[in-house]
Design an enzyme around this catalytic site. Structure first.
Site, mmCIF file in Angstrom:
data_model
loop_
_atom_site.group_PDB
_atom_site.id
_atom_site.type_symbol
_atom_site.label_atom_id
_atom_site.label_comp_id
_atom_site.label_asym_id
_atom_site.label_seq_id
_atom_site.Cartn_x
_atom_site.Cartn_y
_atom_site.Cartn_z
ATOM 1 N N LYS A 228 -2.345 -1.475 -3.592
ATOM 2 C CA LYS A 228 -3.196 -0.291 -3.504
ATOM 3 C C LYS A 228 -2.337 0.950 -3.614
ATOM 4 O O LYS A 228 -1.337 1.026 -2.902
ATOM 5 C CB LYS A 228 -3.943 -0.303 -2.170
ATOM 6 C CG LYS A 228 -4.874 0.886 -1.967
ATOM 7 C CD LYS A 228 -5.555 0.845 -0.609
ATOM 8 C CE LYS A 228 -6.526 2.014 -0.483
ATOM 9 N NZ LYS A 228 -7.189 2.076 0.810
ATOM 10 N N LYS B 205 0.858 -1.187 0.000
ATOM 11 C CA LYS B 205 0.000 0.000 0.000
ATOM 12 C C LYS B 205 0.888 1.229 0.000
ATOM 13 O O LYS B 205 1.751 1.385 0.867
ATOM 14 C CB LYS B 205 -0.899 -0.020 1.235
ATOM 15 C CG LYS B 205 -1.836 1.184 1.326
ATOM 16 C CD LYS B 205 -2.725 1.052 2.552
ATOM 17 C CE LYS B 205 -3.664 2.223 2.690
ATOM 18 N NZ LYS B 205 -4.506 2.081 3.898
HETATM 19 ZN ZN ZN Z 1 -5.232 3.686 8.274
#
Ligand code: ZN
Length: 333
Positions: free
Chosen positions: A255, A202
């Site tokens: 992501k 992420k």
């Molecule tokens: Zn968070």
């Protein structure tokens, strides 16, 4: 990946031949998008009868539990198999208590939806940023977001979601060691069959802007760069993913999706794991804004984005477009 065999030269080979009709184009299509790939994100707020549209994300709403149940029934009826819940509690504090309160908004939503829409697969986002008064993903000491103390709270949150009846938990914080800690606690708590989808790679991304309005989780100071990844790195993403797999992740996620398709591709190639990609809020809002101005064909761009995410290696796509795309796919059949 299959290697592409060398083609004979023009004019023996005319690559346009297979593009001449709709039927043949569909017969030689290499990637198929399916409703079964989609996970629809939902924002749960406390209260009753609340259906508040997020201004930067047209068509996406903050919903109270009663409204979430209705929305989930619609999503299920459309043939979308799963949703992921983000909770926005009525009251926030320094330690994000709402996240691991057995009567928190997400816990109540799980129980209500399980009762009314039992066939829908319920995933919960596990993080503290929507629940803390300072908007950070963990405990803040001085100017540091501390790792291990925060992980202990994430474990409590995941267990609380499991007790409420979640089908899968999805830690999104990016702290070190959280997948292993959550796995151990779930096993010990009698949830050894409950899978973990880790937000494994992420990135600290500007594409999350509209989400922070939706989740009310903009940090009051600082940013998330001490735990989320530098957009410039991909080898590090592979190390993050490897570590999460080693700690027990069942599904790994990249992501955001669109600016990170190369990362997604490498993750799928290297590990061959069930792989998810999060088509994030900013990616959604850009399309909505441009389509609203008539600058792009919104539906066409949406479908092209989704197929590109699938093509790059995603088995699962978390997307705010899920309902619209499901309707397009139904029309195309
Ligand atoms: Zn968070």
């Amino acid at each position: 990946m299959d290697t592409v065999s060398s083609t004979t030269a023009f004019p023996t080979s005319r690559l346009r031949r297979t593009r001449m009709t709709d039927v043949l184009r569909s017969m030689v299509r290499e990637t198929e998008l399916s409703k079964g790939d989609f996970i629809f994100p939902l924002f749960v707020v406390s209260g009753k009868g609340i259906r508040h549209e997020i201004s930067s994300m047209p068509g996406v709403f903050q919903l109270s539990v009663d409204q979430i149940v209705r929305e989930c029934a619609d999503v299920h009826a459309l043939g979308i198999p799963a949703v992921i819940f983000f909770g926005i509690p009525g009251r926030k504090d320094e330690v994000g208590s709402g996240a691991y309160d057995d009567h928190g908004v997400v816990q109540e939503a799980i129980r209500a939806v399980k009762k009314e829409v039992p066939g829908l697969f319920l995933i919960t986002d596990v993080c503290l940023c929507e629940y803390t008064s300072h908007g950070h993903c963990g405990i803040v000491r001085g100017d540091q977001i501390v790792n291990d103390e925060s992980v202990a709270l994430l474990v409590r949150e995941a267990l609380s979601h499991a007790r409420a009846g979640a089908d899968m938990v999805a830690p999104s914080d990016m702290f070190d060691g959280r997948v292993g800690a959550i796995r151990a606690a779930l096993d010990e708590g009698g949830f050894s069959n409950l899978p973990i989808m880790s937000y494994a790679a992420k990135y600290a991304s500007g594409f999350y802007g509209p989400f922070r309005e939706a989740a009310g989780s903009t940090p009051k100071f600082g940013d998330r760069r001490s735990h989320q990844m530098d957009p410039a790195n991909t080898n590090e993403a592979l190390r993050e993913v490897a570590q999460d797999i080693q700690e027990g992740a069942d599904i790994v996620m990249v992501k955001p999706a669109l600016s990170y398709l190369d990362v997604l591709y490498r993750v799928k190639q290297q590990f061959g794991m069930p792989t998810a990609a999060y088509n994030v809020s900013g990616e959604y809002s850009l399309v909505k804004a441009a389509a609203g101005k008539g600058w792009v064909d919104g539906e066409r761009v949406m479908m092209e984005m989704l197929i590109s995410i699938k093509r790059a290696g995603a088995d699962l796509i978390l997307t705010y477009f899920a309902k619209e795309a499901a309707q397009v796919l139904d029309r195309q059949r």
